[in-house]
Write a protein that holds these residues in place. Structure first.
Motif, mmCIF file in Angstrom:
data_model
loop_
_atom_site.group_PDB
_atom_site.id
_atom_site.type_symbol
_atom_site.label_atom_id
_atom_site.label_comp_id
_atom_site.label_asym_id
_atom_site.label_seq_id
_atom_site.Cartn_x
_atom_site.Cartn_y
_atom_site.Cartn_z
ATOM 1 N N TRP A 146 -8.476 0.050 -3.292
ATOM 2 C CA TRP A 146 -7.275 -0.104 -2.763
ATOM 3 C C TRP A 146 -6.907 0.503 -1.528
ATOM 4 O O TRP A 146 -6.482 -0.200 -0.309
ATOM 5 C CB TRP A 146 -6.178 0.233 -3.672
ATOM 6 C CG TRP A 146 -5.895 1.752 -3.772
ATOM 7 C CD1 TRP A 146 -6.414 2.638 -4.816
ATOM 8 C CD2 TRP A 146 -4.787 2.425 -3.188
ATOM 9 N NE1 TRP A 146 -6.041 3.861 -4.401
ATOM 10 C CE2 TRP A 146 -5.068 3.891 -3.538
ATOM 11 C CE3 TRP A 146 -4.167 2.335 -1.932
ATOM 12 C CZ2 TRP A 146 -4.266 4.924 -2.931
ATOM 13 C CZ3 TRP A 146 -3.450 2.975 -1.576
ATOM 14 C CH2 TRP A 146 -3.358 4.410 -2.081
ATOM 15 N N SER A 147 -7.429 1.770 -1.247
ATOM 16 C CA SER A 147 -7.356 2.602 -0.225
ATOM 17 C C SER A 147 -8.272 2.423 0.828
ATOM 18 O O SER A 147 -8.391 2.737 2.065
ATOM 19 C CB SER A 147 -7.326 4.062 -0.370
ATOM 20 O OG SER A 147 -8.463 4.485 -0.964
ATOM 21 N N ASN A 185 0.970 -1.103 -0.036
ATOM 22 C CA ASN A 185 -0.097 -0.048 -0.045
ATOM 23 C C ASN A 185 0.826 1.371 0.114
ATOM 24 O O ASN A 185 0.519 2.426 -0.822
ATOM 25 C CB ASN A 185 -0.634 0.033 1.337
ATOM 26 C CG ASN A 185 -2.134 -1.032 1.303
ATOM 27 O OD1 ASN A 185 -2.648 -0.986 0.149
ATOM 28 N ND2 ASN A 185 -2.380 -1.588 2.283
ATOM 29 N N VAL A 199 -0.846 -4.088 -1.483
ATOM 30 C CA VAL A 199 -2.176 -3.714 -2.021
ATOM 31 C C VAL A 199 -2.916 -4.650 -2.497
ATOM 32 O O VAL A 199 -2.698 -5.546 -3.202
ATOM 33 C CB VAL A 199 -1.648 -2.499 -3.115
ATOM 34 C CG1 VAL A 199 -1.046 -3.042 -4.302
ATOM 35 C CG2 VAL A 199 -2.839 -1.710 -3.473
#
Length: 316
Positions: free
Chosen positions: A111-112, A47, A129
């Motif tokens: 992803w976040s 990430n 990620v």
């Protein structure tokens, strides 16, 4: 950014037995192949690394982009919003033939925000990620001057010099009782994990022992994209060892479509390595030979990637 900015392991390449005749049919037949020299990331892309890419480029992942109804005939309107597929444990034992019981399209998942709009990666900077579609992995690789590994390269790297063993570390799932990878703990998938490994979702990259090439998480944690189109089986073995194919590639885009879903003309690539959701009682796929098809536009909570790097001596 160059290979010097990533922790890259350079491999000289060589000859190995690809596939397995002892597990799932799509892994057969075992066949001799050769790969040239190449580099590969020691760890899965994190990430933290992907956030640096997004900050530098303003890139929006596939899971963040609006969906075109024309691309999804018959899909419920309420599902046609940006999002991704999220794993949710069931409340008890279920029929394992129906994946929809533990996978759900989740608006806002990306992803976040791996579990949806109210989640974050604040404490997961060094986790792999996820919710990465093929275009996202390719865009990141292009940005750092890399590429995705071929299926043959990935499997060669995962084996770590152990030709023909079931796992990246040998033939025993837990040598001397040691947990070697981040996979599902216990037999009760998808509703109850024993938590023996210390992780119920992803783990920080490098949390488990490296293989013989010094590569981490080539088994478990998250599935990884490769550059090859999906095929239902490997090609037959060649008749003479001297003719083992050099740097073989997968099939073609036309053959990668899912015949069970003819309404969706979405090609599929090979993903490798298994994930934290691989349970021995359901999906024994945290092995070098294991392979699965993945639609190129679909990210999930257990799919990430690592980069490969072409070297001056790489003939791929």
């Amino acid at each position: 950014m160059t290979a010097n900015d990533h922790d890259v392991v350079e491999l000289a390449g060589g000859e190995f037995r690809m596939g397995s005749d002892d597990h799932y049919p799509e892994e057969a037949p075992v066949h001799l192949v050769k790969v040239g020299a190449f580099g590969i990331d020691r760890r899965q892309v994190t990430n933290r690394q992907f956030a640096a890419f997004v900050q530098a480029t303003g890139y929006r992942t596939v899971a963040e982009r609006p969906l075109d109804p024309a691309d999804y005939p018959g899909a419920p309107r309420e599902n046609l919003v940006p999002g991704s597929m999220v794993f949710t444990p069931t409340s008890g034992p279920v029929d394992l033939r129906h994946l929809s019981q533990w996978w759900a399209w989740t608006p806002g998942a990306r992803w976040s925000k791996p579990e949806g709009r109210r989640s974050s990666i604040e404490d997961r900077a060094d986790h792999p990620v996820v919710h990465i579609a093929l275009a996202d992995a390719t865009a990141y690789a292009d940005w750092v001057g890399a590429r995705l590994p071929t299926e043959a390269e990935w499997e060669f790297a995962a084996r770590g010099g152990l030709d023909g063993t079931a796992f990246t570390w040998g033939d025993e799932p837990r040598p001397a009782g040691q947990i070697m990878a981040n996979t599902w703990d216990g037999p009760d998938f998808p509703w109850r994990s024993t938590g023996e490994s210390g992780f119920e979702r992803t783990a920080p990259v490098g949390s488990f022992p490296a293989n013989g090439f010094g590569l981490y998480d080539m088994a478990g944690n998250v599935w990884e994209w490769t550059a090859d189109w999906w095929t239902e089986r490997h090609p037959d073995e060649v008749d003479h060892p001297c003719c083992a194919p050099q740097n073989p590639r997968g099939g073609d885009i036309a053959g990668s479509y899912d015949p069970a879903q003819p309404q969706f003309k979405i090609p599929r690539k090979v993903i490798k390595g298994g994930s934290h959701l691989c349970a021995d009682s359901y999906c024994l796929r945290y092995r070098p030979a294991a392979r699965r098809p993945q639609m190129i536009d679909t990210g999930m909570t257990h799919i990430g990637f690592r980069c490969a790097w072409s070297l001056p001596s790489d003939s791929a």
